[in-house]
Design a protein around this motif. Structure first.
Motif, PDB file in Angstrom:
ATOM      1  N   GLU A   1      -2.930   3.440 -11.047  1.00 43.65           N
ATOM      2  CA  GLU A   1      -3.030   3.668  -9.567  1.00 43.65           C
ATOM      3  C   GLU A   1      -2.566   2.772  -8.765  1.00 43.65           C
ATOM      4  O   GLU A   1      -2.823   1.613  -9.020  1.00 43.65           O
ATOM      5  N   VAL A   2      -2.107   3.014  -7.516  1.00 43.15           N
ATOM      6  CA  VAL A   2      -1.569   1.903  -6.848  1.00 43.15           C
ATOM      7  C   VAL A   2      -2.342   2.328  -5.435  1.00 43.15           C
ATOM      8  O   VAL A   2      -2.445   3.288  -5.013  1.00 43.15           O
ATOM      9  N   LYS A   3      -2.970   1.277  -4.895  1.00 40.05           N
ATOM     10  CA  LYS A   3      -3.697   1.369  -3.509  1.00 40.05           C
ATOM     11  C   LYS A   3      -2.730   1.537  -2.384  1.00 40.05           C
ATOM     12  O   LYS A   3      -1.764   1.412  -2.383  1.00 40.05           O
ATOM     13  N   SER A   4      -3.598   2.236  -1.288  1.00 34.34           N
ATOM     14  CA  SER A   4      -3.024   2.203  -0.104  1.00 34.34           C
ATOM     15  C   SER A   4      -3.555   1.116   0.782  1.00 34.34           C
ATOM     16  O   SER A   4      -4.787   0.632   0.492  1.00 34.34           O
ATOM     17  N   THR A   5      -2.644   0.702   1.842  1.00 40.72           N
ATOM     18  CA  THR A   5      -3.108   0.103   2.934  1.00 40.72           C
ATOM     19  C   THR A   5      -4.124   0.740   3.840  1.00 40.72           C
ATOM     20  O   THR A   5      -4.158   1.857   3.897  1.00 40.72           O
ATOM     21  N   ASP A   6      -4.866  -0.071   4.801  1.00 36.03           N
ATOM     22  CA  ASP A   6      -5.578   0.557   5.798  1.00 36.03           C
ATOM     23  C   ASP A   6      -4.725   1.428   6.811  1.00 36.03           C
ATOM     24  O   ASP A   6      -5.258   2.101   7.567  1.00 36.03           O
ATOM     25  N   LYS A   7      -3.412   0.961   6.700  1.00 42.50           N
ATOM     26  CA  LYS A   7      -2.560   1.986   7.409  1.00 42.50           C
ATOM     27  C   LYS A   7      -2.033   3.240   6.701  1.00 42.50           C
ATOM     28  O   LYS A   7      -1.353   4.048   7.290  1.00 42.50           O
ATOM     29  N   GLY A   8      -2.714   3.625   5.890  1.00 44.75           N
ATOM     30  CA  GLY A   8      -2.387   4.856   4.779  1.00 44.75           C
ATOM     31  C   GLY A   8      -1.150   4.788   3.889  1.00 44.75           C
ATOM     32  O   GLY A   8      -0.870   6.074   3.546  1.00 44.75           O
ATOM     33  N   LEU A   9      -0.482   3.366   3.850  1.00 41.82           N
ATOM     34  CA  LEU A   9       0.671   3.530   3.333  1.00 41.82           C
ATOM     35  C   LEU A   9       0.765   2.950   2.006  1.00 41.82           C
ATOM     36  O   LEU A   9      -0.499   2.151   1.818  1.00 41.82           O
ATOM     37  N   VAL A  10       1.542   2.995   0.796  1.00 36.31           N
ATOM     38  CA  VAL A  10       1.630   2.283  -0.447  1.00 36.31           C
ATOM     39  C   VAL A  10       1.544   0.861  -0.154  1.00 36.31           C
ATOM     40  O   VAL A  10       2.122   0.245   0.906  1.00 36.31           O
ATOM     41  N   ASP A  11       0.240   0.256  -0.701  1.00 35.70           N
ATOM     42  CA  ASP A  11       0.348  -1.114  -0.742  1.00 35.70           C
ATOM     43  C   ASP A  11       1.221  -1.808  -1.632  1.00 35.70           C
ATOM     44  O   ASP A  11       1.064  -1.909  -2.719  1.00 35.70           O
ATOM     45  N   VAL A  12       2.233  -2.521  -0.957  1.00 34.55           N
ATOM     46  CA  VAL A  12       3.314  -3.330  -1.731  1.00 34.55           C
ATOM     47  C   VAL A  12       2.821  -4.299  -2.510  1.00 34.55           C
ATOM     48  O   VAL A  12       3.412  -4.693  -3.595  1.00 34.55           O
ATOM     49  N   ASP A  13       1.667  -5.136  -2.091  1.00 40.26           N
ATOM     50  CA  ASP A  13       1.528  -6.230  -2.849  1.00 40.26           C
ATOM     51  C   ASP A  13       0.652  -5.595  -4.045  1.00 40.26           C
ATOM     52  O   ASP A  13       0.880  -6.384  -5.091  1.00 40.26           O
ATOM     53  N   ASP A  14      -0.094  -4.709  -3.910  1.00 41.86           N
ATOM     54  CA  ASP A  14      -0.719  -4.085  -4.927  1.00 41.86           C
ATOM     55  C   ASP A  14       0.278  -3.716  -6.117  1.00 41.86           C
ATOM     56  O   ASP A  14       0.338  -3.776  -7.273  1.00 41.86           O
TER      57      ASP A  14
END
Ligand SMILES: *Cc1c(COP(=O)(O)O)cnc(C)c1O
Length: 489
Positions: free
Chosen positions: A186-199
């Protein structure tokens, strides 16, 4: 309820010897079935007159709610109007009377249409070839992942058994990966609701050589365009993984942008969402899968190919194929009718209009409903319940109260990122009057939540069945009619 008069089951209306139909006179003599192939007793079929049968089924059908009854803003499901011409074409005896194993010389017209849809989808998606075999979006995901696995196996890379799935994904994504025997990362979402690229970066550093694919939905289940796709696509490809596009949300992209141009390798499309064929209650569906150039050999057979001005069913040339059959032909016919009816120019209006309608509703209601991620959405968006949390009215209450006013409820408690999620998708079909009506009712319910919360808490009041006990229904489901009768005695 009418059902009290006319019965819940057709069997309850049966009277021995009553007939609604007589067979034509037998002009061909008698034929006896071989011994052992006949019943010992007559089948226990209901015996009813025609009018009773018609009333019984008409009354049951009126307990249903569909797009043809009213507004149906069920987020993620794209409950689009199915134009009547779709039904005319799909029901035409030239198509409905065909057998899938008929000699190809006798079905050239049907094959031409089948081929035409394969090509239209490839052109709309910016991919090389499509198979129309899969029967649903989830079936398309499984097919796509099997294609990806076949690709890695051919390249001697069978250790790739992990699939990256964002935490905002539709539940079918991880489920399809599991059914395919792959593990989900699972890859996290940012607080903007998009895929968290750092994760994602961290995940790829650890697991990159084991990654078969990354699945992405775009716009994602929050209705947001994944703006970092170019970067994400490069990162995953650099590790040797393929990019899978969950195209169930293709509606706002029609005519605006194409998954193939964004660097995706494999995708599925839900014909029963984006291309207007009716669906609900589990079917019927169709989830064609497309691949980029170089992956065609993995598409399932049979496929329809064109040679000169003739069409042929190709079962052999795809030696690496994963196998299936023709798919849901009547749904395919409806989708192709829809595409040809709109035409190249008008189909470009679908995405912008669906997007406009969703943004209009969002902006008109965000002062009374909590909007966790503000800004431009695509074809749908998510509220996190009522803004005024002091009323104690939940998203479930609002959804139930909407039924009283004649609207289907939005999708609720999905995606899982927000506790009181309420996911609204109007589609491009609705008139401004319909949308304004819906907005005013949602505002009215927000008022009721303050002034008469009990009315909202105990809704629905105007439906054949009031509020069911969700917990009891989940823990002790009544799955047979006999059990229901026994429980009520
Ligand atoms: C609907 C949907 C699916 C699954 O499609 P089915 O035809 O219901 O199997 C997958 N992903 C997303 C984002 C969807 O909205």
């Amino acid at each position: 309820m009418n059902n009290r008069l006319y019965g819940n089951l057709i069997f309850e209306l049966s009277h021995s010897g009553r007939r609604g139909y007589t067979l034509p006179k037998n002009e061909f003599g008698n034929y006896s079935l071989p011994a052992g192939s006949t019943r010992a007793e007559d089948a226990p079929l209901p015996e009813c007159d025609e009018m009773t049968v018609v009333r019984h089924y008409t009354n049951h059908s009126e307990n249903n709610f569909g797009v043809n009854n009213g507004f149906y803003p069920l987020g993620s499901c794209t409950m689009k109007y199915n134009p009547v011409i779709n039904e005319d074409i799909a029901a035409h005896t030239s198509f409905s009377g065909l057998h899938p194993l008929q000699p190809v010389e006798t079905v050239q017209g049907a094959l031409e249409l089948y081929y035409g849809l394969q090509k239209s989808l490839a052109s709309l998606a910016g991919l090389s070839e499509f198979t129309l075999n899969p029967f649903a979006g989830a079936h398309g995901e499984l097919t796509g992942l099997m294609i990806i696995r076949a690709y890695h196996e051919k390249h001697g890379d069978a250790k790739r058994t992990k699939v990256i799935v964002p935490d905002s994904a539709h539940g079918t994504n991880p489920a399809s990966a599991a059914v395919c025997g792959l593990d989900v990362l699972e890859v996290k979402s940012t607080d903007k609701g998009l895929v968290d690229v750092d994760d994602l970066k961290a995940l790829l550093e650890k697991e990159g050589e084991n990654v078969a694919a990354m699945m992405m939905t775009n716009p994602n289940t929050l209705g947001l365009f994944e703006q970092q796709i170019p970067e994400i696509e490069k990162m995953v490809h650099a590790c040797g993984g393929l990019m899978y596009y969950d195209g169930a949300n293709l509606n706002p992209m029609l005519g605006a942008s194409r998954p193939g141009d964004m660097g995706f390798d494999v995708m599925h499309i839900n014909l029963h969402k984006t291309f207007s064929t009716p669906h609900g209650g589990g079917g019927p569906g169709s989830g064609p899968v497309g691949v980029r150039k170089g992956l065609e050999e993995f598409l399932p057979a049979p496929r329809v190919v064109k040679e000169g001005d003739k069409f042929r069913v190709d079962c052999d040339s795809n030696c690496n194929s994963i196998g299936a059959f023709f798919g849901n032909f009547a749904v395919i016919m409806r989708a192709y009718t829809y595409i040809l009816t709109l035409g190249k120019e008008n189909i470009k209006m679908v995405g912008p209009l669906a997007t406009l309608n969703a943004n209009y509703i969002k902006e008109e209601l965000k002062d009374v409903y909590e909007l966790p991620i503000d800004g431009l959405c695509k074809h749908e968006f998510v509220f996190d319940g009522l803004k005024d949390k002091s009323t104690g009215i939940t998203t479930m209450d609002v959804a139930k109260r909407l039924l009283d006013y004649g609207y289907h409820a939005p999708t609720i408690y999905f995606p899982l990122l927000f506790h009181e999620a309420m996911m609204i998708e109007p589609t491009e079909n609705e008139s401004k009057e319909t949308i304004d009506g819906f907005i005013s009712i949602l505002r009215k319910i927000a008022e009721e939540a303050k002034n008469e919360p009990e009315t909202v808490k105990s809704a629905p009041h105007n439906t054949p069945i009031g509020r069911v006990d969700d917990v009891l229904a989940a823990k002790h489901p009544i799955v047979t009619y006999a059990q229901l009768v026994a429980d009520n005695q």
